[in-house]
Motif scaffolding. Structure first.
Motif, PDB file in Angstrom:
ATOM      1  N   ASN A 197      15.650  -1.636  -9.208  1.00 42.72           N
ATOM      2  CA  ASN A 197      15.273  -2.611 -10.235  1.00 42.72           C
ATOM      3  C   ASN A 197      13.992  -3.364  -9.869  1.00 42.72           C
ATOM      4  O   ASN A 197      13.591  -4.291 -10.564  1.00 42.72           O
ATOM      5  CB  ASN A 197      16.417  -3.596 -10.492  1.00 42.72           C
ATOM      6  CG  ASN A 197      16.719  -4.476  -9.290  1.00 42.72           C
ATOM      7  OD1 ASN A 197      16.045  -4.415  -8.261  1.00 42.72           O
ATOM      8  ND2 ASN A 197      17.747  -5.298  -9.408  1.00 42.72           N
ATOM      9  N   GLY A 198      13.357  -3.005  -8.747  1.00 37.14           N
ATOM     10  CA  GLY A 198      12.109  -3.626  -8.322  1.00 37.14           C
ATOM     11  C   GLY A 198      12.279  -4.795  -7.367  1.00 37.14           C
ATOM     12  O   GLY A 198      11.296  -5.355  -6.895  1.00 37.14           O
ATOM     13  N   GLU A 199      13.517  -5.185  -7.084  1.00 30.96           N
ATOM     14  CA  GLU A 199      13.780  -6.292  -6.178  1.00 30.96           C
ATOM     15  C   GLU A 199      13.420  -5.901  -4.750  1.00 30.96           C
ATOM     16  O   GLU A 199      13.831  -4.860  -4.250  1.00 30.96           O
ATOM     17  CB  GLU A 199      15.265  -6.655  -6.249  1.00 30.96           C
ATOM     18  CG  GLU A 199      15.681  -7.797  -5.354  1.00 30.96           C
ATOM     19  CD  GLU A 199      17.179  -8.046  -5.457  1.00 30.96           C
ATOM     20  OE1 GLU A 199      17.793  -8.265  -4.407  1.00 30.96           O
ATOM     21  OE2 GLU A 199      17.723  -7.991  -6.578  1.00 30.96           O
ATOM     22  N   LYS A 200      12.631  -6.759  -4.084  1.00 34.29           N
ATOM     23  CA  LYS A 200      12.157  -6.482  -2.726  1.00 34.29           C
ATOM     24  C   LYS A 200      12.810  -7.458  -1.744  1.00 34.29           C
ATOM     25  O   LYS A 200      12.854  -8.658  -2.006  1.00 34.29           O
ATOM     26  CB  LYS A 200      10.639  -6.642  -2.676  1.00 34.29           C
ATOM     27  CG  LYS A 200      10.013  -6.445  -1.319  1.00 34.29           C
ATOM     28  CD  LYS A 200       8.505  -6.677  -1.411  1.00 34.29           C
ATOM     29  CE  LYS A 200       7.849  -6.615  -0.057  1.00 34.29           C
ATOM     30  NZ  LYS A 200       6.403  -6.886  -0.147  1.00 34.29           N
ATOM     31  N   THR A 201      13.307  -6.932  -0.618  1.00 32.54           N
ATOM     32  CA  THR A 201      13.948  -7.762   0.402  1.00 32.54           C
ATOM     33  C   THR A 201      13.368  -7.412   1.764  1.00 32.54           C
ATOM     34  O   THR A 201      13.259  -6.236   2.107  1.00 32.54           O
ATOM     35  CB  THR A 201      15.471  -7.507   0.428  1.00 32.54           C
ATOM     36  OG1 THR A 201      16.007  -7.761  -0.862  1.00 32.54           O
ATOM     37  CG2 THR A 201      16.157  -8.388   1.442  1.00 32.54           C
ATOM     38  N   LYS A 202      12.992  -8.436   2.527  1.00 31.60           N
ATOM     39  CA  LYS A 202      12.528  -8.217   3.893  1.00 31.60           C
ATOM     40  C   LYS A 202      13.750  -8.186   4.795  1.00 31.60           C
ATOM     41  O   LYS A 202      14.614  -9.060   4.736  1.00 31.60           O
ATOM     42  CB  LYS A 202      11.578  -9.330   4.330  1.00 31.60           C
ATOM     43  CG  LYS A 202      11.001  -9.100   5.709  1.00 31.60           C
ATOM     44  CD  LYS A 202       9.950 -10.123   6.055  1.00 31.60           C
ATOM     45  CE  LYS A 202       9.356  -9.779   7.411  1.00 31.60           C
ATOM     46  NZ  LYS A 202       8.244 -10.660   7.741  1.00 31.60           N
ATOM     47  N   LEU A 203      13.841  -7.164   5.646  1.00 31.21           N
ATOM     48  CA  LEU A 203      14.956  -7.030   6.574  1.00 31.21           C
ATOM     49  C   LEU A 203      14.556  -7.570   7.942  1.00 31.21           C
ATOM     50  O   LEU A 203      13.403  -7.441   8.365  1.00 31.21           O
ATOM     51  CB  LEU A 203      15.382  -5.563   6.692  1.00 31.21           C
ATOM     52  CG  LEU A 203      15.812  -4.886   5.391  1.00 31.21           C
ATOM     53  CD1 LEU A 203      16.217  -3.444   5.657  1.00 31.21           C
ATOM     54  CD2 LEU A 203      16.946  -5.641   4.723  1.00 31.21           C
ATOM     55  N   PHE A 204      15.504  -8.155   8.633  1.00 28.10           N
ATOM     56  CA  PHE A 204      15.283  -8.692   9.975  1.00 28.10           C
ATOM     57  C   PHE A 204      15.186  -7.534  10.957  1.00 28.10           C
ATOM     58  O   PHE A 204      16.072  -6.670  10.991  1.00 28.10           O
ATOM     59  CB  PHE A 204      16.443  -9.626  10.340  1.00 28.10           C
ATOM     60  CG  PHE A 204      16.338 -10.205  11.709  1.00 28.10           C
ATOM     61  CD1 PHE A 204      15.399 -11.179  11.996  1.00 28.10           C
ATOM     62  CD2 PHE A 204      17.177  -9.775  12.721  1.00 28.10           C
ATOM     63  CE1 PHE A 204      15.298 -11.715  13.265  1.00 28.10           C
ATOM     64  CE2 PHE A 204      17.088 -10.310  14.000  1.00 28.10           C
ATOM     65  CZ  PHE A 204      16.145 -11.276  14.269  1.00 28.10           C
ATOM     66  N   VAL A 205      14.118  -7.503  11.748  1.00 28.45           N
ATOM     67  CA  VAL A 205      13.909  -6.453  12.756  1.00 28.45           C
ATOM     68  C   VAL A 205      13.898  -7.105  14.132  1.00 28.45           C
ATOM     69  O   VAL A 205      13.155  -8.051  14.375  1.00 28.45           O
ATOM     70  CB  VAL A 205      12.574  -5.707  12.525  1.00 28.45           C
ATOM     71  CG1 VAL A 205      12.357  -4.653  13.590  1.00 28.45           C
ATOM     72  CG2 VAL A 205      12.512  -5.099  11.140  1.00 28.45           C
TER      73      VAL A 205
END
Length: 74
Positions: free
Chosen positions: A30-38
């Motif tokens: 749906n275009g939703e962007k999430t930054k993941l913890f690395v």
């Protein structure tokens, strides 16, 4: 990929390039962007099932490299 799976990034043949940082973003269909913890070149897959695009950006002393892949989380 499985929900909440831990993914370890392994870099080979960097030819002496020191990695400054790694960032991972995941895009939903749906275009939703999430930054993941690395941390320690590892990140955890989200718990929501579906189709995603994983975007990995590696910043090294030689510049930035970017990789993308389609994944399905089950």
């Amino acid at each position: 990929m499985k929900q909440q799976q831990l993914v370890k990034l392994h870099f080979s043949n960097l030819d002496g390039a020191y990695i400054r940082s790694v960032s991972v973003h995941i895009w939903r269909d749906n275009g939703e962007k999430t930054k993941l913890f690395v941390k320690n070149n590892e990140f955890k897959v989200p718990e929501n099932q579906g189709l995603y695009v994983v975007d990995i950006a590696i910043n090294s002393i030689r510049g930035t490299m970017q990789y993308a892949a389609n994944v399905q989380i089950q």
